[in-house]
Design a protein around this motif. Sequence first.
Motif, PDB file in Angstrom:
ATOM      1  N   ALA A   3       0.820  -1.024  -0.130  1.00 37.33           N
ATOM      2  CA  ALA A   3       0.320   0.061   0.158  1.00 37.33           C
ATOM      3  C   ALA A   3       0.757   1.382   0.319  1.00 37.33           C
ATOM      4  O   ALA A   3       0.563   2.107  -0.294  1.00 37.33           O
ATOM      5  CB  ALA A   3      -1.001  -0.093   1.171  1.00 37.33           C
ATOM      6  N   CYS A   4       2.193   1.203   0.422  1.00 31.56           N
ATOM      7  CA  CYS A   4       3.097   2.499   0.706  1.00 31.56           C
ATOM      8  C   CYS A   4       3.607   2.643  -1.127  1.00 31.56           C
ATOM      9  O   CYS A   4       3.661   4.350  -1.280  1.00 31.56           O
ATOM     10  CB  CYS A   4       4.763   2.197   1.148  1.00 31.56           C
ATOM     11  SG  CYS A   4       3.992   1.925   3.197  1.00 31.56           S
ATOM     12  N   LEU A   5       3.550   1.822  -1.825  1.00 30.30           N
ATOM     13  CA  LEU A   5       3.890   2.000  -3.404  1.00 30.30           C
ATOM     14  C   LEU A   5       3.132   2.489  -3.876  1.00 30.30           C
ATOM     15  O   LEU A   5       2.854   2.793  -5.471  1.00 30.30           O
ATOM     16  CB  LEU A   5       4.633   0.257  -3.880  1.00 30.30           C
ATOM     17  CG  LEU A   5       5.555   0.699  -2.712  1.00 30.30           C
ATOM     18  CD1 LEU A   5       6.299  -0.528  -3.776  1.00 30.30           C
ATOM     19  CD2 LEU A   5       6.939   1.027  -2.428  1.00 30.30           C
ATOM     20  N   CYS A  34     -10.775   6.452  -1.783  1.00 31.01           N
ATOM     21  CA  CYS A  34     -11.339   5.311  -1.164  1.00 31.01           C
ATOM     22  C   CYS A  34     -11.351   4.620  -0.194  1.00 31.01           C
ATOM     23  O   CYS A  34     -11.315   4.250   0.972  1.00 31.01           O
ATOM     24  CB  CYS A  34     -12.542   4.616  -2.267  1.00 31.01           C
ATOM     25  SG  CYS A  34     -13.145   6.139  -3.621  1.00 31.01           S
ATOM     26  N   PHE A  35     -10.073   3.736  -0.819  1.00 31.01           N
ATOM     27  CA  PHE A  35      -9.302   2.859   0.564  1.00 31.01           C
ATOM     28  C   PHE A  35      -9.022   2.986   1.191  1.00 31.01           C
ATOM     29  O   PHE A  35      -9.145   3.292   2.586  1.00 31.01           O
ATOM     30  CB  PHE A  35      -8.367   1.821  -0.561  1.00 31.01           C
ATOM     31  CG  PHE A  35      -8.003   0.911   0.068  1.00 31.01           C
ATOM     32  CD1 PHE A  35      -8.307  -0.173   0.121  1.00 31.01           C
ATOM     33  CD2 PHE A  35      -6.687   0.925   0.675  1.00 31.01           C
ATOM     34  CE1 PHE A  35      -7.892  -1.376   1.622  1.00 31.01           C
ATOM     35  CE2 PHE A  35      -6.053   0.270   1.619  1.00 31.01           C
ATOM     36  CZ  PHE A  35      -6.670  -1.300   2.230  1.00 31.01           C
ATOM     37  N   GLY A  38     -11.600   4.501   3.845  1.00 28.64           N
ATOM     38  CA  GLY A  38     -11.999   3.375   4.525  1.00 28.64           C
ATOM     39  C   GLY A  38     -11.077   2.730   5.622  1.00 28.64           C
ATOM     40  O   GLY A  38     -11.958   2.529   6.623  1.00 28.64           O
ATOM     41  N   TYR A  39     -10.162   3.220   5.408  1.00 25.13           N
ATOM     42  CA  TYR A  39      -8.535   2.621   5.981  1.00 25.13           C
ATOM     43  C   TYR A  39      -8.834   2.964   7.732  1.00 25.13           C
ATOM     44  O   TYR A  39      -9.032   2.893   9.119  1.00 25.13           O
ATOM     45  CB  TYR A  39      -7.743   2.176   5.617  1.00 25.13           C
ATOM     46  CG  TYR A  39      -6.359   2.864   7.744  1.00 25.13           C
ATOM     47  CD1 TYR A  39      -6.406   0.990   7.302  1.00 25.13           C
ATOM     48  CD2 TYR A  39      -5.762   3.617   7.340  1.00 25.13           C
ATOM     49  CE1 TYR A  39      -5.399   0.850   8.671  1.00 25.13           C
ATOM     50  CE2 TYR A  39      -4.835   4.596   8.379  1.00 25.13           C
ATOM     51  CZ  TYR A  39      -4.841   2.292   9.439  1.00 25.13           C
ATOM     52  OH  TYR A  39      -3.724   2.672  10.458  1.00 25.13           O
ATOM     53  N   PHE A  40      -8.769   4.636   7.368  1.00 25.72           N
ATOM     54  CA  PHE A  40      -9.383   5.431   8.205  1.00 25.72           C
ATOM     55  C   PHE A  40     -10.470   5.191   9.625  1.00 25.72           C
ATOM     56  O   PHE A  40     -10.192   5.889  10.770  1.00 25.72           O
ATOM     57  CB  PHE A  40      -9.140   6.915   8.075  1.00 25.72           C
ATOM     58  CG  PHE A  40      -7.895   7.212   7.587  1.00 25.72           C
ATOM     59  CD1 PHE A  40      -6.496   7.293   7.962  1.00 25.72           C
ATOM     60  CD2 PHE A  40      -7.503   8.007   6.294  1.00 25.72           C
ATOM     61  CE1 PHE A  40      -5.598   7.697   8.172  1.00 25.72           C
ATOM     62  CE2 PHE A  40      -6.278   8.313   5.569  1.00 25.72           C
ATOM     63  CZ  PHE A  40      -5.051   7.996   7.093  1.00 25.72           C
ATOM     64  N   ILE A  41     -11.364   5.251   8.957  1.00 24.41           N
ATOM     65  CA  ILE A  41     -13.221   4.542   9.562  1.00 24.41           C
ATOM     66  C   ILE A  41     -12.773   3.662  10.135  1.00 24.41           C
ATOM     67  O   ILE A  41     -13.074   3.486  11.184  1.00 24.41           O
ATOM     68  CB  ILE A  41     -13.633   4.453   8.032  1.00 24.41           C
ATOM     69  CG1 ILE A  41     -14.185   5.728   7.378  1.00 24.41           C
ATOM     70  CG2 ILE A  41     -15.356   4.331   8.962  1.00 24.41           C
ATOM     71  CD1 ILE A  41     -15.394   6.226   6.275  1.00 24.41           C
TER      72      ILE A  41
END
Length: 192
Positions: A3-5, A34-35, A38-41
């Motif tokens: 995900a960092c890339l 969007c992803f 969603g991660y932050f939520i």
Amino acid sequence: MSACLLPPLSVWQTPEMLVEIETAWSLSGYLLVCFSAGYFIHDTVDIVVSGQARASWEYLVHHVMAMGAFISGIFWSRFVGGGVLTLLVEVSNIFLTIRMMMKINNAQDLLLYKINKYVNLVMYFLFRLAPQAYLTYFFMQYVGQRSLGSFLLGILLMLDIMILIYFSRLLRSDFCPERVTSPQHKDKFLTE
């Protein structure tokens, strides 16, 4: 780690995101925003439900600000480029995570840790401070013309303060360790 890339890959795929911060759009950039929202939520709910809200209030503030900024990209398809640029910080998280894992294992005397602390400094500048300064400069120029721009500038300025505080903590911990002797925060890696 992958995900960092994704943010640099999205910018590479749609380089106009670097200059058309408000209007540049790509499917990969949109899905990334969007992803990330969603991660932050999910992480916010996890922190609250697990009873860690008091100890992790900095993360909660950061998450709420990030979600507020990503809403413009998700619902109005505006500033997707800006959202992707803010996610460039994830690249520096690779080196911050390596640092944290080495600190947990008391490996600060290893050569890898010493190399990582300098690489970490460079990556922090390239992928946190520089994009944040660029976005702040962008929104400062157009703040009077756009109401959504004013809202996003407010979020950016608060994030600027948080990033600078984290940067000063990193510098104190890695380059002035004799000054860091705060027993009340011994379990928090943000202060180390």
